[in-house]
Design a protein around this motif. Structure first.
Motif, PDB file in Angstrom:
ATOM      1  N   LEU A   1       1.019  -1.165  -0.073  1.00 58.90           N
ATOM      2  CA  LEU A   1       0.061  -0.182  -0.016  1.00 58.90           C
ATOM      3  C   LEU A   1       0.792   1.235   0.154  1.00 58.90           C
ATOM      4  CD1 LEU A   1      -2.854  -1.129   2.687  1.00 58.90           C
ATOM      5  CD2 LEU A   1      -2.875  -1.115   0.106  1.00 58.90           C
ATOM      6  N   HIS A   2       2.008   1.278   0.123  1.00 58.87           N
ATOM      7  CA  HIS A   2       3.116   2.299  -0.126  1.00 58.87           C
ATOM      8  C   HIS A   2       2.822   3.192  -1.463  1.00 58.87           C
ATOM      9  CE1 HIS A   2       6.796   4.515  -0.827  1.00 58.87           C
ATOM     10  NE2 HIS A   2       6.719   4.621   0.501  1.00 58.87           N
ATOM     11  N   PRO A   3       2.698   4.460  -1.414  1.00 60.27           N
ATOM     12  CA  PRO A   3       2.984   5.356  -0.326  1.00 60.27           C
ATOM     13  C   PRO A   3       1.802   5.909   0.386  1.00 60.27           C
ATOM     14  CG  PRO A   3       2.604   6.709  -2.570  1.00 60.27           C
ATOM     15  CD  PRO A   3       2.465   5.027  -2.823  1.00 60.27           C
TER      16      PRO A   3
ATOM     17  N   ASN B   1      13.170   2.331   1.166  1.00 60.39           N
ATOM     18  CA  ASN B   1      13.371   3.629   2.025  1.00 60.39           C
ATOM     19  C   ASN B   1      12.211   3.876   2.924  1.00 60.39           C
ATOM     20  OD1 ASN B   1      14.347   6.359   2.885  1.00 60.39           O
ATOM     21  ND2 ASN B   1      13.152   7.150   1.169  1.00 60.39           N
ATOM     22  N   GLY B   2      11.252   4.028   2.476  1.00 61.63           N
ATOM     23  CA  GLY B   2       9.959   4.187   3.365  1.00 61.63           C
ATOM     24  C   GLY B   2       9.757   3.254   4.503  1.00 61.63           C
ATOM     25  N   LEU B   3      10.293   1.992   4.105  1.00 58.12           N
ATOM     26  CA  LEU B   3      10.096   1.008   5.038  1.00 58.12           C
ATOM     27  C   LEU B   3      11.008   1.111   6.351  1.00 58.12           C
ATOM     28  CD1 LEU B   3       8.993  -1.718   6.115  1.00 58.12           C
ATOM     29  CD2 LEU B   3      10.475  -2.897   4.793  1.00 58.12           C
ATOM     30  N   THR B   4      12.209   1.414   5.951  1.00 57.28           N
ATOM     31  CA  THR B   4      13.254   1.599   6.916  1.00 57.28           C
ATOM     32  C   THR B   4      12.913   2.878   7.875  1.00 57.28           C
ATOM     33  OG1 THR B   4      14.724   2.634   5.258  1.00 57.28           O
ATOM     34  CG2 THR B   4      15.129   0.086   5.687  1.00 57.28           C
ATOM     35  N   ARG B   5      12.649   3.853   7.124  1.00 61.84           N
ATOM     36  CA  ARG B   5      12.309   5.048   7.823  1.00 61.84           C
ATOM     37  C   ARG B   5      11.124   4.757   8.907  1.00 61.84           C
ATOM     38  NH1 ARG B   5      11.964  10.514   4.673  1.00 61.84           N
ATOM     39  NH2 ARG B   5      12.627  11.215   7.047  1.00 61.84           N
TER      40      ARG B   5
END
Length: 364
Positions: A40-42, A339-343
């Motif tokens: 479902l990102h972003p 990137n979004g997952l790690t943040r």
């Protein structure tokens, strides 16, 4: 005279049949979050198209497809089906647990594909639903065949490596998740708990070299204390604490270095080694060495205070020019979801860790 099992006995040594599902449950929950995030990102641009979110079920087989794409969609759900089947244990029976895992995996895929109808960047697909369901079923079948033997070996490894305490499996997942957060090169070293990018909050302070130096040092000291104490609680009594902690932080710094070199560029491999980072590692290491001498109750309290202080500091810190440049370089590649997952993991790690400390503080 037999005195029975003490109340402080660890949850993972009371009996294989009752306690084996603990670690699979933690891992299944983490993998569920990974699937939802990746699918479902972003999480932006939601819109109603005016058609049923279930219309994808009636779509014809796509004209363009590859075996690789189908295999990836199957493989993505195999671990989930495997872990979920083990999470259900033998209740009411092993085949029933495997069937329930398959149905749950298919239901999850159906729900996600339906929700993707409201995201313009996503295309729901009945082929994905079929492949995901097949993957969950395969994972459940593997669990049925060898899942218990696999986690019995894991249980024996736990008894050798982990401290005799409740919820040690939760601590293992936390330490692994903390190492994962080091893969994000645009965040501050060991910086966790930054919620500003989630709620779109501007920095409270402008960049100023002296103040940034002080904040960076404080953030690293607090997070070194918190992560080190939690890691020590999980493995206490099974390995020499100073040596194990040294290897733990060396692994974190190595992950950080390799991630920056691969994702940003070799010239940025050691960009994290700023004066503030160097001082923070020295002070944090010394503080951690002294904290290990404290009683367990005080170590838990100190870890909680370090978590909260580090979270406050990281949300006060101004934007780091290096972080902005690193993020811009990273976005040129194909790592947006990663990137979004790690943040996201870095943002919520202190709160997950705080819940773990609360569990430890409540034990007899």
């Amino acid at each position: 005279m037999h005195t029975g099992t003490p109340k402080t006995a660890p949850s993972h040594v009371d009996g294989d049949s009752a306690q084996l599902p603990l670690l699979p449950r933690y891992l299944a929950a983490a993998y569920l979050a990974l699937i939802v995030y990746a699918s479902l990102h972003p999480f932006s641009g939601w819109r109603a198209s005016g058609i049923s979110p279930f219309v994808f079920l009636e779509a014809a087989w796509p004209r363009y497809w590859t075996l690789f794409d189908l295999s990836i969609n199957v493989a993505a759900y195999v671990p989930f089906g495997f872990l979920l089947a083990q999470s259900f244990g033998d209740r009411p029976c092993r085949p029933c647990a495997a069937l329930l895992a398959f149905v749950s995996g298919a239901a999850l895929s159906f729900t996600i594909e339906s929700i993707q109808s409201y995201l313009p960047s996503r295309v729901p697909s009945n082929v994905n639903l079929l492949c995901n369901s097949l993957g969950a079923g395969l994972g459940a079948m593997v669990s049925l065949c060898c899942g218990q033997r696999f986690f019995a070996r894991v249980l024996r490894a736990q008894q050798r490596l982990l401290a005799p305490m409740p919820h040690a499996e939760y601590g293992v997942v936390l330490t692994g998740l903390w190492l994962l957060t080091q893969l994000s090169p645009e965040t501050l070293l060991f910086g966790a708990g930054d919620l500003r990018h989630i709620f779109d909050i501007p920095p409270a302070l402008r960049y100023d070299a002296p103040s940034f130096f002080a904040l960076e040092t404080g953030i690293i000291v607090c997070n070194t204390l918190a992560a080190g104490l939690i890691m020590n609680m999980v493995f206490a009594g099974r390995r020499p604490a100073p040596r194990a902690l040294a290897w733990f932080f060396a692994a974190a710094l190595l992950i950080r270095t390799l991630a920056a070199a691969v994702l940003v560029g070799p010239q940025s491999a050691l960009a994290w080694l700023t004066p503030g980072a160097g001082l923070g590692l020295l002070v944090g290491g010394a503080a951690l060495a002294l904290a290990l001498l404290l009683p367990a109750t005080l170590r838990i309290a100190l870890a909680g205070m370090a978590l909260m202080a580090g979270t406050v500091l990281v949300n006060l810190a101004p934007l780091n020019p290096y972080s902005v440049a690193a993020l811009a370089a990273w976005r040129q590649g194909h790592f947006l979801n990663f990137n979004g997952l790690t943040r996201l993991a870095a943002s919520f790690w202190p709160f997950l860790a705080l819940s773990y400390l609360i569990l430890l503080g409540r034990r007899p």
